[in-house]
Design an enzyme around this catalytic site. Structure first.
Site, PDB file in Angstrom:
ATOM      1  N   PHE A 106       1.619   2.328   6.714  1.00 24.06           N
ATOM      2  CA  PHE A 106       0.842   1.071   6.938  1.00 24.06           C
ATOM      3  C   PHE A 106       1.306   0.014   7.948  1.00 24.06           C
ATOM      4  O   PHE A 106       0.680  -0.759   8.350  1.00 24.06           O
ATOM      5  CB  PHE A 106       0.378   0.265   5.553  1.00 24.06           C
ATOM      6  N   LYS A 107       2.579   0.229   7.955  1.00 26.76           N
ATOM      7  CA  LYS A 107       3.218  -1.048   8.824  1.00 26.76           C
ATOM      8  C   LYS A 107       2.577  -0.820  10.422  1.00 26.76           C
ATOM      9  O   LYS A 107       2.851  -2.055  10.996  1.00 26.76           O
ATOM     10  CB  LYS A 107       4.642  -0.880   8.989  1.00 26.76           C
ATOM     11  N   ASP A 108       2.298   0.234  10.799  1.00 24.05           N
ATOM     12  CA  ASP A 108       1.483   0.236  12.260  1.00 24.05           C
ATOM     13  C   ASP A 108       0.536  -0.809  12.335  1.00 24.05           C
ATOM     14  O   ASP A 108       0.382  -1.415  13.378  1.00 24.05           O
ATOM     15  CB  ASP A 108       0.858   1.435  12.229  1.00 24.05           C
TER      16      ASP A 108
END
Ligand SMILES: *Cc1c(COP(=O)(O)O)cnc(C)c1O
Length: 438
Positions: A106-108
Site C-alpha cells: 500500500f505504501k506505493d
C-alpha cells in the site's frame, strides 16, 4: 491550507514547507488546519464514480487551495495508475487489495503521490534538483524509490544495510537505475538511519545540496492513503446494492506506525460512512494496550512474521490523539483493537486458505482474523490486504504448504541487474560522495 504541529510549538507551515520538511521543528507531525466534510451528494453518488474521480474529490479537499486543479488532477490520476479492488473472501468479509502497485504494497500510493507533488513544487519555482535521502530496512526503500522513479528534478539515494534485506526487497530498489542510487552500507539499519540524520543536520552539505526526506509521516505520503477508503466504500455500496442487502461497514486495518488507519479516520471525519474501525496489531500491542488502559506506553519493538508492523512507538499515534483531542473515550468509540502472536497469525492464514483458497500475507491475516472475531449481525467487514503474499514468499509457503506465485512485476525486478555503491559506515565518505554527485 495551513498545517500545524501535533506538538503545538512549531509555527504554522504551508503545504510546500510541510512536504519538504516532513517533520515540524518541534519534532511533531503536521496536521491540516481543516478537515473539510464532503457534500452529501458526493456520498449518494459515489458508487457511480471511478477511483480517480473519487480520489480527486478527496485530494481537492486537502490540497485544492495550494495546487491548481489541472495539476492536482494530473498528480492524482498519475499516482493511481493501478486498481485497489475489494475482493470477497467469504460471507461478509472483503479484502481491500492494496498490493497492485509497482512494489506490491500500500505504501506505493503515498510514495507516488508525494513524488509528484514534490515535482510540482520544484517545477513551479524553477528550483534546483532536490535530493531525497532514505534509509531502509527493506520496504520503505522500494516504495519510495519506485514512487520517485523517472520523476524529473529529483534524485533518490536509498541507504540500506549490506546483507540484511531480503533478495526480493533488495532488487526492488537496486535494479532501477535512472534517478535512483542504491547505497549499500557496511553496517546495520540503524547506521543507515544515523547517516541520513547526520546528513540533514550537516551545514555544509545543506548549503550545497537541497536535501529532503520522504518518510512515512510526511503529509504528502499520509493523506493520499484516504483515497482508497472512499473507493472501498464505493465498491462495497455497489456490491450491497447488487445483492439487495443493507449493512454497516466495518474497516479493519493491520497497523504498525498507524499512518494507514489514521488516514481512514480522516476519511470518516470527511463524512465517509464507516461504522467503526479495528486496528489489528501483531505482538507489538502498544495501541491495543492504550485502548484498554488509557495509557500510552511505548517500548522496544518485537520481531514478528508481520515485520512491517514491528513498531514499538507508533509515530502516528500523535495524529490520532490530536484528531480526538486526546479523549480516550472518543477514540475507543471509533476504534477497537486486536493483537495476535505469530502462531495465531499462522493459524489464521492456514484457516483462511483451507476454507476459502484466499492467500493472506501475514499482515493482512491480522486484519482478517480481527474481523472474524468481531463482526456482528448487520455488519460487513473490509480488511486491508497491505501487501502481496509473494513479498513474504518463504514465510507464507511454510505456513500454507502451497506455492505462492510471484506476480510478473515482482519477477521482472528479480531479472534486473543489481547496481549499488558499496560504502563503509562512515559519514565523511557518504558526504563526499553526495557532494561529488552535484
Ligand atoms: C507499513 C506496513 C504496514 C503498517 O502500516 P502503518 O501505516 O505503519 O500502520 C502494514 N503492512 C505492510 C505490508 C506494510 O508495509
Amino acid at each position: 491550507m495551513r498545517y500545524y504541529s501535533t506538538n503545538k510549538i512549531a509555527p504554522w507551515a504551508d503545504l510546500q514547507k510541510a512536504v519538504v520538511k516532513g517533520l515540524a521543528e518541534d519534532r511533531g507531525l503536521y496536521m491540516p488546519e481543516h478537515i473539510k466534510p464532503l457534500p452529501k451528494e458526493f456520498f449518494e453518488n459515489i458508487d457511480n464514480l471511478s477511483f480517480q474521480e473519487i480520489a480527486y474529490t478527496v485530494a481537492d479537499a486537502f490540497f485544492g487551495e495550494d495546487v491548481e486543479a489541472e495539476a492536482l488532477k494530473n498528480i492524482v490520476y498519475d499516482t493511481l495508475a493501478f486498481d485497489c479492488p475489494i475482493v470477497k473472501v467469504e460471507d461478509n468479509i472483503y479484502s481491500l487489495e492494496l498490493f497492485h502497485g509497482p512494489t506490491l504494497a500500500f505504501k506505493d500510493v503515498g510514495a507516488r503521490f508525494m513524488a509528484r507533488l514534490l515535482q510540482y513544487f520544484i517545477r513551479k519555482e524553477n528550483k534546483e534538483q532536490v535530493n531525497v535521502l532514505v534509509a531502509t530496512s527493506g520496504d520503505t526503500g522500494s516504495a519510495v524509490a519506485n514512487g520517485f522513479l523517472g520523476v524529473d528534478g529529483i534524485h533518490v539515494y536509498v541507504l540500506y544495510p549490506k546483507g540484511k534485506v531480503s533478495k526480493i526487497q533488495e532488487c526492488q530498489f537496486t535494479t532501477l537505475g535512472k534517478n535512483i542510487t542504491a547505497i549499500e552500507i557496511d553496517g546495520v539499519f540503524d547506521d543507515c538511519q544515523a547517516l541520513v540524520k547526520t546528513a540533514f543536520m550537516d551545514k555544509e552539505l545543506n548549503s550545497q545540496l537541497k536535501l529532503t526526506s520522504a518518510n512515512s509521516i510526511n503529509v504528502a505520503r499520509f493523506l493520499p492513503q484516504s483515497f482508497y477508503y472512499f473507493y472501498a466504500y464505493a465498491q462495497a455500496v455497489r456490491s450491497l446494492k447488487a445483492s439487495g442487502k443493507n449493512a454497516d461497514i466495518v474497516m479493519c486495518v493491520p497497523s504498525g506506525n498507524f499512518g494507514n488507519i489514521c488516514s481512514a479516520l480522516f476519511g470518516k471525519r470527511m463524512g465517509l460512512p464507516i461504522k467503526r474501525f479495528i486496528a489489528a496489531n501483531n505482538a507489538n500491542d502498544i495501541f491495543y494496550n492504550y485502548l484498554k488502559t488509557g495509557e500510552y506506553v511505548p517500548r522496544a519493538s518485537q520481531q514478528t512474521i508481520a515485520n512491517a508492523m514491528d513498531v514499538g512507538d507508533p509515530s502516528n499515534f500523535a495524529r490520532i490523539y490530536d484528531l480526538y483531542n486526546g479523549n480516550h473515550a472518543d477514540i475507543c468509540e471509533q476504534i477497537s483493537g486486536a493483537t495476535y502472536t505469530d502462531e495465531q497469525i499462522a493459524q489464521s492464514m492456514q484457516q483462511c486458505f483451507n476454507t476459502t483458497k484466499y492467500i493472506l500475507d501475514p499482515h493482512g491475516a491480522c486484519g482478517y482474523q480481527a474481523l472474524k472475531e468481531s463482526l456482528q449481525d448487520g455488519e460487513i467487514g473490509i480488511f486491508c490486504e497491505t501487501a502481496h503474499p509473494a513479498k513474504f514468499k518463504d514465510t507464507v509457503e511454510n505456513i500454507i504448504k502451497t506455492e505462492v506465485e510471484i506476480p510478473e512485476r515482482l519477477a521482472d525486478f528479480m531479472k534486473g541487474e543489481k547496481q549499488s555503491v558499496l560504502m563503509p559506515n562512515d559519514f565523511n565518505t557518504f558526504k563526499d560522495f553526495l557532494l561529488k554527485q552535484k
